[in-house]
Design an enzyme around this catalytic site. Structure first.
Site, PDB file in Angstrom:
ATOM      1  NE  ARG A 157      -5.265 -12.370  -4.497  1.00 18.58           N
ATOM      2  CZ  ARG A 157      -6.081 -12.912  -4.720  1.00 18.58           C
ATOM      3  NH1 ARG A 157      -6.908 -13.371  -6.156  1.00 18.58           N
ATOM      4  NH2 ARG A 157      -6.490 -13.761  -3.460  1.00 18.58           N
ATOM      5  NE  ARG A 265      -8.139  -9.177  -3.899  1.00 21.61           N
ATOM      6  CZ  ARG A 265      -9.262  -9.455  -3.838  1.00 21.61           C
ATOM      7  NH1 ARG A 265      -9.310  -9.819  -5.436  1.00 21.61           N
ATOM      8  NH2 ARG A 265      -8.785 -11.873  -3.871  1.00 21.61           N
ATOM      9  CE1 TYR A 297      -9.003  -7.439  -0.359  1.00 24.50           C
ATOM     10  CE2 TYR A 297      -8.225  -9.266   1.392  1.00 24.50           C
ATOM     11  CZ  TYR A 297      -7.757  -8.553   0.246  1.00 24.50           C
ATOM     12  OH  TYR A 297      -6.409  -8.817   0.060  1.00 24.50           O
TER      13      TYR A 297
END
Length: 322
Positions: A157, A265, A297
């Site tokens: 992050r 990410r 994700y």
């Protein structure tokens, strides 16, 4: 929380009291500074709405919360944004319940917008686009190269990246590692790839401390932020955000103006799963408490080439023999 009368017959909590309660609530949570700032804004937005409506937030009902949420939606805010704001507000009211300032949490019965766990508003990057971004970063200088390489290779992050200190980089059991505090205040560690370690060493060799001095030998002992500005201050998330977009534009990546550090990410998770890394290992690397978050994700999870039916059929064929 002190309640003071307002002109017109309504009542609202005193601003100073509300701020003190909010700070007490935040102090009771293990949160990053970025999350704390977001929660402060969420509560402040709610209190401002209550003030405009002459509503006492200590006596608010789920109907009031619904009206507030519909107002946010009328401003064309994304469902994920509205849901996040209500989630922060619900946590604030949970704290008020615990200290007996209110009897019940009004957000609990509110109509929150539906947010699919399969949806993410973050614009992703293909492996080829990540490679192009890394090339552009290498041309931009050692700090840019190190920042983008660590984001791409570790999937950190942005808050975790800019929060790194010199002392967080080291060696453990033959691995070059980086330690940091993840989401929820959990201490974590990750290995540095060869490329990330080399990029960091090259950056540390020219890193300035603000007074013109450099690390010189790439060592990471001592205190202070790992990534610094030209004046020696800690690099912030906004600078990294601008860096990603600028480099993406220079690399000719489509939608460069909509990318963010979080795009790297997402790319990390998708690439890891495409290379066959087990879901639980990707989940651990990304610091997700819930594997469903990790799946969101993975942008390639609906690729038909990955349908397990192919694997089962192949195994059956091997058992059957020639």
């Amino acid at each position: 929380m002190q309640v003071v009368p307002r002109q017109g017959g309504g009542a609202v909590a005193g601003l100073g009291a509300a701020e003190r309660v909010t700070e007490a609530w935040l102090a009771n949570r293990r949160l990053s500074e970025h999350t704390r700032a977001a929660y402060r804004r969420d509560v402040a937005g709610w209190l401002a709405w209550c003030g405009a409506q002459e509503k006492d937030p200590l006596r608010a009902s789920f109907l009031d919360v619904n009206a507030y949420a519909r107002g946010l939606e009328a401003r064309k805010l994304a469902a994920t944004t509205v849901a996040r704001k209500l989630s922060g507000l619900s946590s604030w009211y949970d704290f008020l319940v615990k200290i007996r300032a209110v009897e019940a949490n009004p957000v609990g019965g509110a109509d929150r917008p539906y947010v699919s766990r399969d949806h993410s508003a973050t614009v992703g990057l293909t492996p080829g686009e990540v490679d192009a971004l890394l090339v552009a970063a290498a041309r931009a200088g050692e700090r840019s190269r190190a920042v983008i390489t660590v984001l791409a290779d570790l999937g950190l992050r942005v808050g975790e990246l800019v929060g790194l200190d010199l002392s967080d980089v080291g060696w453990e059991r033959g691995h070059r590692t980086v330690r940091f505090v993840g989401k929820g205040g959990r201490p974590r560690r990750r290995v540095l790839t060869a490329d990330a370690a080399e990029a960091l060493d090259r950056y540390l060799a020219v890193r300035t401390s603000g007074d013109g001095r450099t690390s010189g030998d790439g060592r990471t002992s001592g205190d202070g932020p790992l990534f610094v500005t030209s004046s020696g201050g800690r690099l912030d998330r906004h600078a990294v955000f601008r860096l990603v977009r600028r480099l993406a534009s220079e690399a000719g990546i489509p939608a460069a103006d909509r990318l963010s550090p979080h795009s790297l990410r997402h790319a990390f998770a998708t690439a890891a799963r495409s290379e066959g890394v087990p879901l639980e290992d990707v989940q651990d690397a990304m610091g997700h408490a819930d594997p469903r978050t990790t799946r969101r994700y993975d942008r390639d999870r609906h690729n038909l080439d990955r349908d397990p039916a192919y694997m089962i059929a192949a195994a059956r064929a091997r058992r059957a023999g020639p």
